[in-house]
Design a protein around this motif. Structure first.
Motif, short mmCIF file in Angstrom:
data_model
loop_
_atom_site.label_atom_id
_atom_site.label_comp_id
_atom_site.label_asym_id
_atom_site.label_seq_id
_atom_site.Cartn_x
_atom_site.Cartn_y
_atom_site.Cartn_z
N HIS A 132 10.85 16.41 -26.93
CA HIS A 132 12.22 16.18 -27.39
C HIS A 132 12.33 14.74 -27.87
N PRO A 133 13.27 14.44 -28.77
CA PRO A 133 13.39 13.06 -29.28
C PRO A 133 13.77 12.08 -28.18
N LEU A 134 13.29 10.85 -28.34
CA LEU A 134 13.59 9.76 -27.41
C LEU A 134 14.32 8.66 -28.16
N ARG A 135 15.27 8.02 -27.48
CA ARG A 135 15.94 6.87 -28.07
C ARG A 135 15.07 5.63 -27.85
N LEU A 136 14.61 5.05 -28.96
CA LEU A 136 13.69 3.92 -28.90
C LEU A 136 14.19 2.79 -29.78
N ALA A 137 13.94 1.56 -29.33
CA ALA A 137 14.26 0.39 -30.14
C ALA A 137 13.16 0.17 -31.17
N GLU A 138 13.37 -0.78 -32.05
CA GLU A 138 12.34 -1.14 -33.00
C GLU A 138 11.13 -1.69 -32.25
N ALA A 139 9.96 -1.53 -32.85
CA ALA A 139 8.72 -1.97 -32.20
C ALA A 139 8.78 -3.47 -31.93
N HIS A 140 8.46 -3.86 -30.70
CA HIS A 140 8.42 -5.28 -30.37
C HIS A 140 7.00 -5.79 -30.15
N ARG A 141 6.02 -4.88 -30.24
CA ARG A 141 4.63 -5.29 -30.13
C ARG A 141 3.74 -4.25 -30.77
N SER A 142 2.70 -4.70 -31.43
CA SER A 142 1.69 -3.80 -31.99
C SER A 142 0.45 -3.86 -31.11
N LEU A 143 -0.18 -2.71 -30.94
CA LEU A 143 -1.46 -2.63 -30.24
C LEU A 143 -2.48 -2.13 -31.25
N GLY A 144 -3.16 -3.06 -31.90
CA GLY A 144 -4.08 -2.69 -32.97
C GLY A 144 -3.32 -2.29 -34.22
N GLN A 145 -3.99 -1.56 -35.09
CA GLN A 145 -3.39 -1.17 -36.36
C GLN A 145 -2.57 0.11 -36.27
N HIS A 146 -2.75 0.87 -35.20
CA HIS A 146 -2.19 2.22 -35.19
C HIS A 146 -1.10 2.44 -34.14
N TYR B 109 23.00 -0.98 -33.47
CA TYR B 109 23.09 -1.80 -34.68
C TYR B 109 22.40 -3.16 -34.56
N PHE B 110 22.20 -3.65 -33.37
CA PHE B 110 21.53 -4.94 -33.22
C PHE B 110 20.10 -4.78 -32.72
N TRP B 111 19.86 -3.79 -31.87
CA TRP B 111 18.52 -3.59 -31.33
C TRP B 111 17.76 -2.51 -32.07
N GLY B 112 18.41 -1.86 -33.03
CA GLY B 112 17.74 -0.85 -33.84
C GLY B 112 17.34 0.40 -33.07
N VAL B 113 18.14 0.78 -32.08
CA VAL B 113 17.81 1.96 -31.28
C VAL B 113 18.13 3.22 -32.08
N LYS B 114 17.12 4.08 -32.20
CA LYS B 114 17.29 5.35 -32.91
C LYS B 114 16.48 6.42 -32.19
N LYS B 115 16.78 7.67 -32.51
CA LYS B 115 16.01 8.77 -31.93
C LYS B 115 14.70 8.95 -32.70
N HIS B 116 13.61 9.06 -31.95
CA HIS B 116 12.29 9.25 -32.53
C HIS B 116 11.60 10.43 -31.85
N THR B 117 10.83 11.17 -32.62
CA THR B 117 9.94 12.18 -32.05
C THR B 117 8.58 11.54 -31.85
N VAL B 118 8.16 11.43 -30.60
CA VAL B 118 6.88 10.79 -30.28
C VAL B 118 5.80 11.87 -30.23
N ARG B 119 4.91 11.82 -31.19
CA ARG B 119 3.88 12.84 -31.32
C ARG B 119 2.55 12.34 -30.78
N PHE B 120 1.72 13.29 -30.43
CA PHE B 120 0.39 13.02 -29.90
C PHE B 120 -0.58 12.78 -31.06
N VAL B 121 -1.41 11.75 -30.94
CA VAL B 121 -2.43 11.50 -31.95
C VAL B 121 -3.76 12.03 -31.41
N PRO B 122 -4.47 12.86 -32.19
CA PRO B 122 -5.73 13.47 -31.69
C PRO B 122 -6.77 12.42 -31.35
#
Length: 286
Positions: free
Chosen positions: A123-137, A273-286
């Motif tokens: 189910h979709p999750l409410r997530l803020a904008e990315a605050h850290r990258s772990l590698g390129q993906h 509107y300030f933290w960029g929280v939106k609903k996202h579908t978090v999918r599994f990467v093979p």
């Protein structure tokens, strides 16, 4: 500076089928993992049963659920005593991505604090904008949804130590405490979600929202001693999910859902509107 990342998985002694399934994945991925024997209801003390379980505590838990929480606490304790700075904890029904080794390499650069949920949900999750990258993906986003399941997550040692000191909630399922930004640990730990996910509970793996290729799932489980028993587990759990959902769970999840979806004025405005929280579908990467 890179650090040694601990990798632990929780497994009941009698579930040799699940142990076989998990260790086959670890071997395929070239991972060295420490097994933590899960706590069972027989291991609970009279005080733990009296203080946290039905019928002694109103809205209490079944002994097996308290034992599950204690199993995760033991994993935190083992990690905190290891001297490592970062760890990943898995349950024994986690389907793992081929990207797990790459993620562990990124986690070796350290965490910025808090918990990172690593598994996909259906189910979709409410997530803020990315605050850290772990590698390129991979990206780490602040989680604003109360979500169940503690299938796979990463945490650093200060967070583990904080939870060991503060954790007094055996009457609530561990996932609804740790992965609930509106729950009893609010303000004490930061809860994050990895996108995309590198693990998924087998119970959810067949659902299209999660993104697991059915043929891939079949290939990974084919020939495993665990496959038939795991399939039976999933069918049984799916049928009994709503039937066995306790009133206490419904109250807790409803309260969290109200906090999440109907946050009053300024807080909801700030999130969206300030933290960029939106609903996202978090999918599994093979």
């Amino acid at each position: 500076m890179s650090v040694d990342v601990g990798l632990y998985y929780i497994n009941l002694k009698h579930r040799t089928d699940r142990r076989t399934f998990m260790e086959a994945q670890f071997e395929r991925l070239g991972l060295t993992v420490e097994r933590i024997e899960a706590v069972t209801p027989a291991d609970l003390t009279e005080a733990q049963i009296r203080d946290n379980c039905l019928p002694y505590r109103r809205l209490g838990r079944a002994p097996a659920e308290v034992a599950c929480s204690l199993s995760h606490i033991e994993a935190w304790r083992r990690f905190a005593a290891s001297g490592r700075e970062v760890c990943v904890i898995l349950e024994d029904d986690a389907l793992l991505s081929s990207q797990m080794p790459a993620l562990l390499d990124e986690l070796a650069n350290g965490l910025t604090g808090g918990v990172i949920k690593l598994d996909a949900m259906d189910h979709p999750l409410r997530l803020a904008e990315a605050h850290r990258s772990l590698g390129q993906h991979f990206a780490v986003r602040r989680l604003y949804t109360c979500t169940s399941r503690a299938t796979a997550y990463a945490l650093d040692r200060p967070t583990a130590e904080e939870m060991l000191v503060r954790y007094e909630f055996l009457h609530i399922p561990v996932d609804l405490v740790v992965f609930n930004p509106y729950g009893p640990l609010k303000g004490r730990i930061q809860v994050n979600q990895l996108t995309p996910a590198i693990a998924v509970c087998l119970e959810l793996a067949g659902r299209p929202q999660v993104g697991v290729d059915p043929s891939l799932l079949s290939n990974w489980t084919r020939g495993s001693v665990a496959a038939s028993n795991l399939e039976q587990d999933l069918v049984a759990r799916e049928k009994s999910l709503l039937k066995n959902l306790r009133f206490a769970d419904r109250v807790l999840m409803l309260r969290s859902a109200l906090a999440e979806e109907f946050i009053s004025g300024p807080s909801k405005f700030m999130q969206d509107y300030f933290w960029g929280v939106k609903k996202h579908t978090v999918r599994f990467v093979p």
